[in-house]
Motif scaffolding. Structure first.
Motif, PDB file in Angstrom:
ATOM      1  N   PHE A 171       0.851  -1.192   0.000  1.00 42.09           N
ATOM      2  CA  PHE A 171       0.000   0.000   0.000  1.00 42.09           C
ATOM      3  C   PHE A 171       0.881   1.234   0.000  1.00 42.09           C
ATOM      4  CE2 PHE A 171       0.608   1.440   4.342  1.00 42.09           C
ATOM      5  CZ  PHE A 171       1.048   0.290   4.981  1.00 42.09           C
ATOM      6  N   SER A 172       0.259   2.354  -0.303  1.00 40.24           N
ATOM      7  CA  SER A 172       1.006   3.608  -0.257  1.00 40.24           C
ATOM      8  C   SER A 172       0.116   4.715   0.311  1.00 40.24           C
ATOM      9  CB  SER A 172       1.519   3.958  -1.661  1.00 40.24           C
ATOM     10  OG  SER A 172       2.216   5.164  -1.625  1.00 40.24           O
ATOM     11  N   CYS A 173      -0.828   5.211  -0.505  1.00 36.40           N
ATOM     12  CA  CYS A 173      -1.592   6.402  -0.099  1.00 36.40           C
ATOM     13  C   CYS A 173      -2.642   6.120   0.980  1.00 36.40           C
ATOM     14  CB  CYS A 173      -2.269   7.021  -1.325  1.00 36.40           C
ATOM     15  SG  CYS A 173      -3.651   6.045  -1.961  1.00 36.40           S
ATOM     16  N   GLU A 174      -3.178   4.922   0.987  1.00 33.98           N
ATOM     17  CA  GLU A 174      -4.286   4.528   1.890  1.00 33.98           C
ATOM     18  C   GLU A 174      -5.527   5.386   1.690  1.00 33.98           C
ATOM     19  OE1 GLU A 174      -3.337   3.069   5.926  1.00 33.98           O
ATOM     20  OE2 GLU A 174      -1.330   3.858   5.547  1.00 33.98           O
ATOM     21  N   GLY A 198      -7.181   5.477  -1.669  1.00 33.47           N
ATOM     22  CA  GLY A 198      -7.844   5.165  -2.928  1.00 33.47           C
ATOM     23  C   GLY A 198      -7.353   5.958  -4.122  1.00 33.47           C
ATOM     24  N   GLU A 199      -6.107   6.410  -4.068  1.00 34.48           N
ATOM     25  CA  GLU A 199      -5.616   7.265  -5.152  1.00 34.48           C
ATOM     26  C   GLU A 199      -4.431   6.699  -5.930  1.00 34.48           C
ATOM     27  OE1 GLU A 199      -4.946  10.854  -2.994  1.00 34.48           O
ATOM     28  OE2 GLU A 199      -7.085  11.284  -2.857  1.00 34.48           O
ATOM     29  N   CYS A 200      -3.707   5.722  -5.360  1.00 29.69           N
ATOM     30  CA  CYS A 200      -2.486   5.268  -6.048  1.00 29.69           C
ATOM     31  C   CYS A 200      -2.646   3.911  -6.736  1.00 29.69           C
ATOM     32  CB  CYS A 200      -1.314   5.218  -5.072  1.00 29.69           C
ATOM     33  SG  CYS A 200      -1.431   3.892  -3.844  1.00 29.69           S
ATOM     34  N   GLY A 201      -3.529   3.058  -6.261  1.00 28.08           N
ATOM     35  CA  GLY A 201      -3.736   1.740  -6.861  1.00 28.08           C
ATOM     36  C   GLY A 201      -2.752   0.677  -6.384  1.00 28.08           C
ATOM     37  N   CYS A 248      -2.604  -0.929  -3.675  1.00 30.09           N
ATOM     38  CA  CYS A 248      -3.202  -1.973  -2.839  1.00 30.09           C
ATOM     39  C   CYS A 248      -4.247  -2.816  -3.581  1.00 30.09           C
ATOM     40  CB  CYS A 248      -3.846  -1.334  -1.618  1.00 30.09           C
ATOM     41  SG  CYS A 248      -5.277  -0.312  -2.050  1.00 30.09           S
ATOM     42  N   CYS A 301      -7.589  -0.618   0.477  1.00 26.50           N
ATOM     43  CA  CYS A 301      -7.758   0.508   1.404  1.00 26.50           C
ATOM     44  C   CYS A 301      -9.165   1.110   1.331  1.00 26.50           C
ATOM     45  CB  CYS A 301      -6.699   1.583   1.151  1.00 26.50           C
ATOM     46  SG  CYS A 301      -6.918   2.474  -0.404  1.00 26.50           S
TER      47      CYS A 301
HETATM   48 FE1  FES Z   1      -3.280   3.820  -2.519  1.00 32.29          FE
HETATM   49 FE2  FES Z   1      -4.980   1.911  -1.667  1.00 32.29          FE
HETATM   50  S1  FES Z   1      -3.038   2.426  -0.887  1.00 32.29           S
HETATM   51  S2  FES Z   1      -5.141   3.149  -3.428  1.00 32.29           S
END
Ligand code: FES
Length: 115
Positions: free
Chosen positions: A40-43, A45-48, A50, A102
């Motif tokens: 995961f990265s952004c948590e 819903g913006e980076c994809g 996860c 996320c």
């Molecule tokens: Fe970025 Fe889920 S962690 S979309």
């Protein structure tokens, strides 16, 4: 009580209970609580990062889930769903087999989560 089985080619499968009252928790939060290493990265819903594949287990008809616009946009961008598939899910109240961990809050059904 719903069971969530997490499966990855790199790790041993792990099945956890989504305990009562946890229906406000995302799959990512449940994974973190259970030390399951979903990327995961952004948590938000913006980076994809996860993205996960979700399969409903058991005999019950799969539940439809509402997807927020940002999740639809990321899944389209990643090529996981087409516009036609999204439309079909909305019209026929079907779940998406691809979700963002996320954003996805599982409900009272057993699922397989591939990450
Ligand atoms: Fe970025 Fe889920 S962690 S979309």
């Amino acid at each position: 009580m719903p069971l969530i089985t997490f499966s990855s080619p790199e790790y041993k499968d792990k099945t956890v209970y989504a305990v009562a009252g946890s229906f406000t928790e995302t799959v990512l939060k449940i994974a973190k609580t259970n030390k399951i290493p979903i990327d995961f990265s952004c948590e938000n819903g913006e980076c994809g990062t996860c993205v996960i594949k979700v399969t409903q287990l058991g005999d019950n008809a799969p539940m439809g889930y509402h997807l927020e616009e940002k999740e639809k946009a990321i899944l389209l961008e990643l090529g996981k769903v087409s516009k036609d598939e999204l439309e079909d899910m909305i019209v026929n109240d079907l779940p998406s087999k691809w979700r963002l961990a996320c954003q996805f809050i599982p409900r009272d059904e057993d699922i397989l989560v591939e990450y």
